[in-house]
Design a protein around this motif. Structure first.
Motif, PDB file in Angstrom:
ATOM      1  N   THR A   6      -1.119  -7.683  -0.845  1.00  0.00           N
ATOM      2  CA  THR A   6      -1.889  -6.779  -1.693  1.00  0.00           C
ATOM      3  C   THR A   6      -2.381  -5.608  -0.847  1.00  0.00           C
ATOM      4  N   LEU A   7      -2.784  -4.600  -1.589  1.00  0.00           N
ATOM      5  CA  LEU A   7      -3.205  -3.315  -1.028  1.00  0.00           C
ATOM      6  C   LEU A   7      -3.967  -3.413   0.305  1.00  0.00           C
TER       7      LEU A   7
ATOM      8  N   TYR B  52      -3.673   6.555  -8.973  1.00  0.00           N
ATOM      9  CA  TYR B  52      -3.520   5.102  -8.963  1.00  0.00           C
ATOM     10  C   TYR B  52      -2.243   4.687  -9.706  1.00  0.00           C
TER      11      TYR B  52
ATOM     12  N   ARG C 222     -13.794  -3.006  -5.509  1.00  0.00           N
ATOM     13  CA  ARG C 222     -13.230  -2.222  -6.627  1.00  0.00           C
ATOM     14  C   ARG C 222     -12.227  -3.105  -7.365  1.00  0.00           C
ATOM     15  N   THR C 223     -12.805  -4.061  -8.076  1.00  0.00           N
ATOM     16  CA  THR C 223     -11.958  -5.103  -8.674  1.00  0.00           C
ATOM     17  C   THR C 223     -11.023  -4.545  -9.747  1.00  0.00           C
TER      18      THR C 223
ATOM     19  N   GLN D  54      -3.423  -4.573  -9.739  1.00  0.00           N
ATOM     20  CA  GLN D  54      -2.313  -4.995  -8.879  1.00  0.00           C
ATOM     21  C   GLN D  54      -1.968  -6.469  -9.106  1.00  0.00           C
TER      22      GLN D  54
ATOM     23  N   GLU E 101       0.821  -1.226   0.000  1.00  0.00           N
ATOM     24  CA  GLU E 101       0.000   0.000   0.000  1.00  0.00           C
ATOM     25  C   GLU E 101       0.849   1.268   0.000  1.00  0.00           C
TER      26      GLU E 101
ATOM     27  N   CYS F 287     -10.759  -4.111  -2.087  1.00  0.00           N
ATOM     28  CA  CYS F 287     -10.292  -4.806  -3.306  1.00  0.00           C
ATOM     29  C   CYS F 287     -11.381  -5.680  -3.919  1.00  0.00           C
TER      30      CYS F 287
ATOM     31  N   PHE G  46      -7.921  -3.876  -7.878  1.00  0.00           N
ATOM     32  CA  PHE G  46      -7.367  -5.161  -7.420  1.00  0.00           C
ATOM     33  C   PHE G  46      -6.735  -5.913  -8.595  1.00  0.00           C
TER      34      PHE G  46
ATOM     35  N   ILE H 252      -8.892  -5.896   1.925  1.00  0.00           N
ATOM     36  CA  ILE H 252      -9.498  -6.804   0.949  1.00  0.00           C
ATOM     37  C   ILE H 252     -10.960  -6.438   0.682  1.00  0.00           C
TER      38      ILE H 252
END
Ligand code: PEP
Ligand code: MG
Length: 545
Positions: free
Chosen positions: A334-335, A308, A367-368, A374, A299, A364, A371, A361
């Protein structure tokens, strides 16, 4: 003797002479009526050119001292110098009020920095310091003054109200033995740079500090505890000298542990990895001889960006981490934004209880698009090393099923596009909610590994906001409830033949190392500087006793 307490941002200890950093540009710029507006605008243009070339030089120096990512702030400063709104503000003050450029810049600086200071997000608040930094530089170029008035002759502890990133890098590193500031934040680039330069640093000492300290005063600084003493008495000096000696000896002793195995006296091996927040921490990982990276908090890439980060930008970052680690395991999480890590351009709604809110998650899976960008970057980078991917803030089985489904979609997409990715990428989840720990036996069959995030596990188990210092006595990291959840998680993972580690701060608590190893923990991931002390502890432990 006077004692002040702030926040230590880099653990080390030093005694030195105070050197007050007085910025000429800190003095308010006088308002002077001018005759030629055109002439004044030309002065601004010339000063900007000069500031640009100074920043080019600082950027080159910073690359050598703190690496590419750390140095990027100076590229950002150049962009800020060209920012249209900022320039328009300076120019319109000159035109409309018929005043000198120095005054116009100082007014614009106040307006823009207070705008940043009033933003909710801590990262954006820290940008106020960057506005002040570029404005001071511009004023010094206009006035042809030296940027800062500090010429160090002996090993010094820099005392300042705040320290701009460019000032931190410009200082003669061989003569700085500490940094102490009235303001500043742990998130600021200056704190990050101080950590990367291994300089003991304390921020947030309060206004009184600068009134109390004078050039040439003896100052004792303890970056571990955040304590600073001005003109310490004999007893304090003696105790600091002992602390410095112990610290040095400890560090020297630890050097001998480089290249050694993490193995207990009775032969139990454990993986010892390091946690990082960005490429700039890689040097520390390698110096401290970590076996891999157990947590890359991705992140920070988003936090350090104004919009982004693109798939390509992310591929390059992940690739450089994987390549630097040369085949050793790299676990990229992941974020994990939301809660205390807010990113403005995500435009997340304010929440009553952000720690219990829309984060990690949860964002994520909604807001695919973000995700998937990434994940595509991670899969594409996977061919450059030994990548594992880990997902934060899981509470339910359906989330993990959803995550794995999206990963399968990404693989199909990449196959269609004939883009290569590693055939075997371990997929793991963080166990950092009591729910995940309690259903860890249902989660284990779905993943390759667990990594226990004790920072959040403690806050959620004990109902103690991790940001709230008043709850320290309730947030007992050794609480039986926390330890039982960890033990249960280890048992669940092993029941299904999966490995399990700890990447929260508790992993570096040496008083728990033996207990963790007895529980069967397979991996511990800690801040780079804790790797060797932990290796020492593991090598002294006998699990048969
Ligand atoms: C944790 O919660 O323990 C963890 C490692 O993640 P973070 O501190 O980034 O929330
Ligand atoms: Mg966490």
């Amino acid at each position: 003797m006077l004692r002040f307490k702030g926040k230590g941002v880099y653990g080390a200890i030093a005694i030195g002479r105070a050197s007050l950093l007085v910025k000429k540009s800190d003095e308010p710029s006088k308002r002077v009526n001018i005759e030629s507006v055109e002439g004044e605008l030309l002065r601004v243009t010339n000063a900007r050119k000069k500031a640009h070339s100074q920043l080019d030089e600082i950027y080159k120096k910073a690359i050598l001292e703190v690496g590419e990512t750390g140095a990027q702030i100076f590229e950002i400063h150049k962009m800020m110098l060209d920012d249209e709104d900022y320039l328009e503000s300076v120019e319109s003050i000159i035109k409309n009020q018929g005043v000198n450029a120095e005054y116009a810049v100082s007014v614009a600086s106040k307006t823009f920095s207070s705008m940043f200071e009033n933003m909710e997000d801590a990262y954006m608040q820290a940008r106020a310091a960057d506005i002040k930094d570029i404005s001071s530089r511009l004023i010094s170029c206009l006035s042809e003054n030296e940027f800062t008035e500090v010429s160090l002759k002996e090993s010094s502890i820099i005392c300042a109200s705040d320290l701009a990133p460019s000032e931190t890098v410009a200082l003669d590193k061989s003569l700085i033995c500490g940094i102490a500031t009235v303001y500043g934040s742990v998130n600021s680039h200056t704190s990050i740079l101080a950590r990367n330069m291994n300089i003991p640093a304390i921020i947030g000492l309060g206004e009184e500090f600068l009134n109390a300290v004078h050039n040439g005063d003896t100052v004792a600084i303890n970056g571990y505890t955040g304590e600073i003493f001005i003109n310490p008495d004999k007893e304090t000096v003696t105790s600091f000298e002992r602390l410095i000696k112990d610290d040095k000896e400890k560090k020297l002793l630890l050097e001998t542990l480089r290249g050694k195995e993490n193995i207990t006296l009775d032969g139990r091996k454990v993986n010892l990895y390091a946690n990082i927040g960005g490429v700039e921490n890689l040097g520390a990982v390698l110096i401290n001889d970590a076996d891999g990276i157990g947590l890359f908090r991705s992140e920070f890439i988003y936090l350090e960006s104004d919009s982004y980060p693109t798939e390509q930008k992310q591929v390059e970052i992940y690739k450089s981490v994987l390549e630097a680690m040369g085949g050793k395991k790299v676990i990229i999480r992941t974020l994990d934004i939301g809660a205390d890590k807010q990113v403005d351009y995500f435009s997340l709604e304010a929440e009553e209880n952000p720690a219990l809110g829309y984060r990690a998650i949860r964002i994520c899976l909604d807001r695919t698009d973000i995700f998937k960008t990434q994940l595509r970057a991670l899969f594409r980078a996977s061919i450059y090393g030994n990548l594992s991917i880990m997902f934060p803030m899981v509470t339910s089985v359906w989330e993990v099923e959803g995550i794995l489904e999206i990963c399968e979609e990404i693989k199909k997409e990449l196959d269609r596009e004939e883009i290569k990715y590693a055939k075997k990428i371990e997929m793991g989840i963080m166990i950092e909610t009591p729910a995940a720990a309690i259903i860890s036996d249902s989660l284990a069959p779905l993943v390759d590994f667990f990594s226990i995030g004790t920072n959040d596990l403690i806050q959620y188990t004990l109902a103690c906001d991790r940001q709230n210092p008043r709850l320290d006595k309730y947030a007992n990291p050794h609480h039986e409830a926390v330890l039982r959840l960890i033990k249960y998680t280890v048992d669940s993972a092993h029941k299904y033949g999966k490995w399990v580690g700890i990447c929260g701060e508790l992993a570096s608590d040496l008083s728990l190392t033996e207990e963790f190893l007895k529980m069967g923990i397979d991996e511990l991931s800690v801040s780079p500087s804790f790797v060797l002390p932990l290796r020492k502890k593991i090598r002294e432990t006998d699990l048969t006793k």
